[in-house]
Design an enzyme around this catalytic site. Structure first.
Site, PDB file in Angstrom:
ATOM      1  N   HIS A 193       0.802  -1.218   0.000  1.00 37.31           N
ATOM      2  CA  HIS A 193       0.000   0.000   0.000  1.00 37.31           C
ATOM      3  C   HIS A 193       0.836   1.269   0.000  1.00 37.31           C
ATOM      4  CE1 HIS A 193      -3.087  -3.000   0.890  1.00 37.31           C
ATOM      5  NE2 HIS A 193      -3.764  -2.227   0.080  1.00 37.31           N
ATOM      6  N   GLU A 434     -10.783 -11.068  -5.150  1.00 35.57           N
ATOM      7  CA  GLU A 434      -9.334 -10.935  -4.986  1.00 35.57           C
ATOM      8  C   GLU A 434      -8.730 -12.121  -4.241  1.00 35.57           C
ATOM      9  OE1 GLU A 434      -8.489  -7.284  -2.889  1.00 35.57           O
ATOM     10  OE2 GLU A 434     -10.123  -7.569  -1.478  1.00 35.57           O
ATOM     11  N   ASP A 458      -4.305  -8.453  -4.896  1.00 35.19           N
ATOM     12  CA  ASP A 458      -4.431  -9.573  -3.970  1.00 35.19           C
ATOM     13  C   ASP A 458      -4.666 -10.883  -4.702  1.00 35.19           C
ATOM     14  OD1 ASP A 458      -3.946  -8.597  -1.361  1.00 35.19           O
ATOM     15  OD2 ASP A 458      -5.774  -7.403  -1.532  1.00 35.19           O
ATOM     16  N   CYS A 505      -9.888  -3.317 -10.646  1.00 34.33           N
ATOM     17  CA  CYS A 505      -9.425  -2.109  -9.949  1.00 34.33           C
ATOM     18  C   CYS A 505      -8.038  -2.292  -9.335  1.00 34.33           C
ATOM     19  CB  CYS A 505     -10.426  -1.678  -8.880  1.00 34.33           C
ATOM     20  SG  CYS A 505     -10.658  -2.900  -7.588  1.00 34.33           S
TER      21      CYS A 505
HETATM   22  C1  PEP Z   1      -6.400  -5.347  -5.027  1.00 37.81           C
HETATM   23  O1  PEP Z   1      -6.115  -6.178  -4.164  1.00 37.81           O
HETATM   24  O2  PEP Z   1      -6.147  -5.488  -6.231  1.00 37.81           O
HETATM   25  C2  PEP Z   1      -7.075  -4.099  -4.625  1.00 37.81           C
HETATM   26  C3  PEP Z   1      -7.524  -3.259  -5.530  1.00 37.81           C
HETATM   27  O3  PEP Z   1      -7.185  -3.836  -3.290  1.00 37.81           O
HETATM   28  P1  PEP Z   1      -5.955  -3.320  -2.370  1.00 37.81           P
HETATM   29  O4  PEP Z   1      -4.803  -3.027  -3.311  1.00 37.81           O
HETATM   30  O5  PEP Z   1      -6.428  -2.132  -1.648  1.00 37.81           O
HETATM   31  O6  PEP Z   1      -5.693  -4.497  -1.500  1.00 37.81           O
HETATM   32 MG    MG Z   2      -7.024  -6.017  -2.200  1.00 39.94          MG
END
Ligand code: PEP
Ligand code: MG
Length: 583
Positions: A193, A434, A458, A505
């Site tokens: 993140h 995910e 994920d 996403c």
């Molecule tokens: C993902 O896991 O692709 C996602 C969009 O969620 P995050 O990156 O916030 O875990």
């Molecule tokens: Mg995720």
């Protein structure tokens, strides 16, 4: 002489400037003593350092309050720690008088003892430990005037390139975009993140550099080449600077702005692609609107809570309401908080598990802290009439779990109805896909979902068993692996059969190099950070979906990631260097 070190580019870009080496990890101080007659002077030095740290933190808190709102309160809590006479300050002085310890060592020792006590006391005390360690680091920095602790970044006078051992997502969130030209860290992986935040903030970043902190001294000139090589160049020579200037001009030309009203995301065979934005704070919708995107596909709400005092229901309602109004008439997909793994909140804890990505995270933590979960759902529903609102649950693993989350939502709706509080009865509800188990059983999830969104970060991590934040396995973190593609394909196919909307996403959706893959899989809704939009749209306009379908079929049949990647890179090569036109 110029020195180079290579790492993983997590936020593309270039920067040239002065290095500022900051200590973000644990400090260690060896035991040291002063002579009898120096004891009182050392105690006074300690008190002056406490005052110095207090003044510095108070100043930071004021600046942060204007810039970060609720997130500034974590800094305020540092002042409370520094004022704690009983647990910290007096015991440190007593130790200095009794044992003749240096101020540095007594501070180090007492703060470490208290941190260990907090750690052992379990939650919620344990979640305060990083704050105690941070205050310890600041105080020791005051006592020895060495490396700057991270907190000082908030009053930077000059533009700098930050060199650090590691940055947590909340540290990255507090970086001043105006002053921080780029950052480079010893640790960190591509899909963590912190990396995602760097991209949102538009700060070039290279991570996983292993020992960059020991190669660079504060004040040395550095170039961050997060474009061609993924290198940090320390003390660059004339050739390095020339190369940087050439790259920099090329980058500016590439970043000419695309406005979707004028240049639609339409493939060569006329398939319209809906471009949505990923955000982690409501204020970011301005940038999305400038680009003309058609909605927010992912609002990572947990970033609102990264601080000591999280926004309560009312503050959240205001934030969501403003965001929905700002984005109207387009929809906003609000993902409920995804804590755990590499993002922690003091009320839910986290980060203390042996395998946090496989532990209490996302929807699991929301169920475990139902009061917080319900407050968030109430806030979203209460704001829902301000625009077009969608709710999405993270890390759903199967239909039963999704139904359980929808059950909580339904009970919150009943509560609001009883209280006579209006909300939009048509709010759509969806699930992140995910986790491989969700992709494999998506047909069942769709029975209750209005839409789903593929979280490719994920999905890649859990399918390939590769920690998305671990630089040691960064090369294995490949969303183009045939297994990941097959899970994505079956999700898209199930949605087609059931007539449900599906988007992607994860970071893959915002990478121009992967545009042929997502189009070939049949996705027509892509959600990404604002900065990614121009490159992706430009790429989409040069592709034909039919050709992309062939590429993905071949990639899915490949015997591994390398073979799949080869197929993709051959397809992505500029037409002039290919013998046969394939698009
Ligand atoms: C993902 O896991 O692709 C996602 C969009 O969620 P995050 O990156 O916030 O875990
Ligand atoms: Mg995720």
């Amino acid at each position: 002489m110029s020195r180079r070190v290579r790492g993983t580019v997590v936020s593309e870009g270039l920067a040239r400037g002065e290095a500022l080496v900051v200590a973000t990890g644990e400090v260690s101080v060896p035991e040291g003593h002063v002579s009898e007659h120096q004891v009182e002077r050392e105690v006074q030095r300690f008190r002056r350092a406490v005052e110095g740290a207090r003044t510095e933190i108070a100043r930071e808190e004021k600046a942060a309050r204007e810039r970060l709102g609720e997130m500034s309160e974590i800094i305020g809590w540092y002042l409370t720690i520094l004022a704690d006479e009983t647990t910290l300050l007096q015991p440190i002085e007593a130790m200095m008088r009794r044992e003749r310890f240096t101020a540095k060592y007594a501070t180090f020792r007492r703060f470490s003892e208290v941190a260990a006590q907090f750690e052992g006391a379990g939650e919620p005390m344990a979640s305060r430990v990083p704050d105690i360690i941070d205050v310890k680091r600041r105080l020791i920095a005051h006592l020895r005037g060495g490396r700057k602790p991270l907190g000082e970044l908030e009053r930077l006078q000059r533009k700098v390139v930050i060199i650090a051992d590691d940055l947590t997502p909340s540290q990255a969130a507090s970086l001043d975009r105006e002053k921080v030209l780029a950052f480079a860290t010893d640790r960190g992986g591509p899909a963590g993140h912190t990396a995602i935040l760097a991209r949102h903030l538009g700060i070039p970043a290279i991570v996983g550099l292993d020992n960059v902190t020991s190669m660079v001294r504060s004040g040395e000139p550095v170039i961050i080449d997060g474009l061609s090589r993924g290198e940090v160049i320390v003390d660059p020579n004339q050739d390095d600077v020339h190369e940087y200037q050439v790259l920099s001009r090329r980058l500016q030309a590439r970043r000419r702005r695309v406005h979707l009203d004028q240049e639609r995301a339409l493939t060569k065979d006329d398939v319209p692609i809906t471009i949505l934005g990923n955000i982690d704070r409501g204020e970011q919708v301005g940038g999305l609107r400038e680009l003309g995107v058609e909605g927010v596909g992912l609002f990572r709400t947990e970033f609102l809570f990264l601080g000591n005092t999280a926004p309560d229901e009312e503050a959240q309602r205001e934030h969501y309401g403003r965001l929905l109004r700002d984005m109207a008439p387009h929809s906003v997909c609000i993902r409920t908080m995804d804590f755990g793994a590499d993002k922690w909140d003091h009320r839910v804890g986290g980060g203390k598990e042996p395998n946090p990505f496989l532990g209490m995270r996302a929807i699991r933590l929301s169920f475990a802290h139902e009061g917080l979960f319900r407050a968030q759902l109430r806030a979203i529903l209460r704001a829902s009439l301000e625009g077009r609102c969608q709710i999405m649950f993270p890390m759903i693993s199967d239909a039963a779990e999704f139904r359980r989350a929808v059950g909580v939502l339904d009970s919150v709706k009943d509560e609001l109805r009883k209280e006579g509080i209006p909300f939009d009865e048509r709010v759509e509800v969806g699930a992140m896909i995910e986790v491989p188990s969700a992709a494999l059983t998506v047909e069942n999830i769709l029975a209750d979902a209005d839409f789903v969104s593929l979280g490719t970060n994920d999905l890649t991590q859990y399918t390939l068993a590769v920690d998305r934040t671990n630089p040691l396995v960064a090369e294995m973190f490949v969303p183009h692996h045939p297994a990941v593609l097959r899970l994505m394909q079956r999700t898209v196919a199930a949605c087609e059969v059931q007539g449900k909307r599906v988007s992607a996403c994860g970071e893959m959706a915002g990478m121009a190099e992967y545009a042929p893959v997502v189009l070939g899989l049949g996705l027509t809704r892509l959600s990404m950070a604002a900065r990614r939009v121009p490159d992706v749209v430009t790429r989409i306009r040069k592709l034909s979906r039919e050709a992309c379908r062939g590429v993905v079929e071949a990639m899915m049949a490949a015997d591994g990631a390398a073979a799949a990647h080869k197929i993709l890179t051959q397809f992505n090569r500029p037409p002039t260097s290919r013998r046969r036109q394939t698009r």
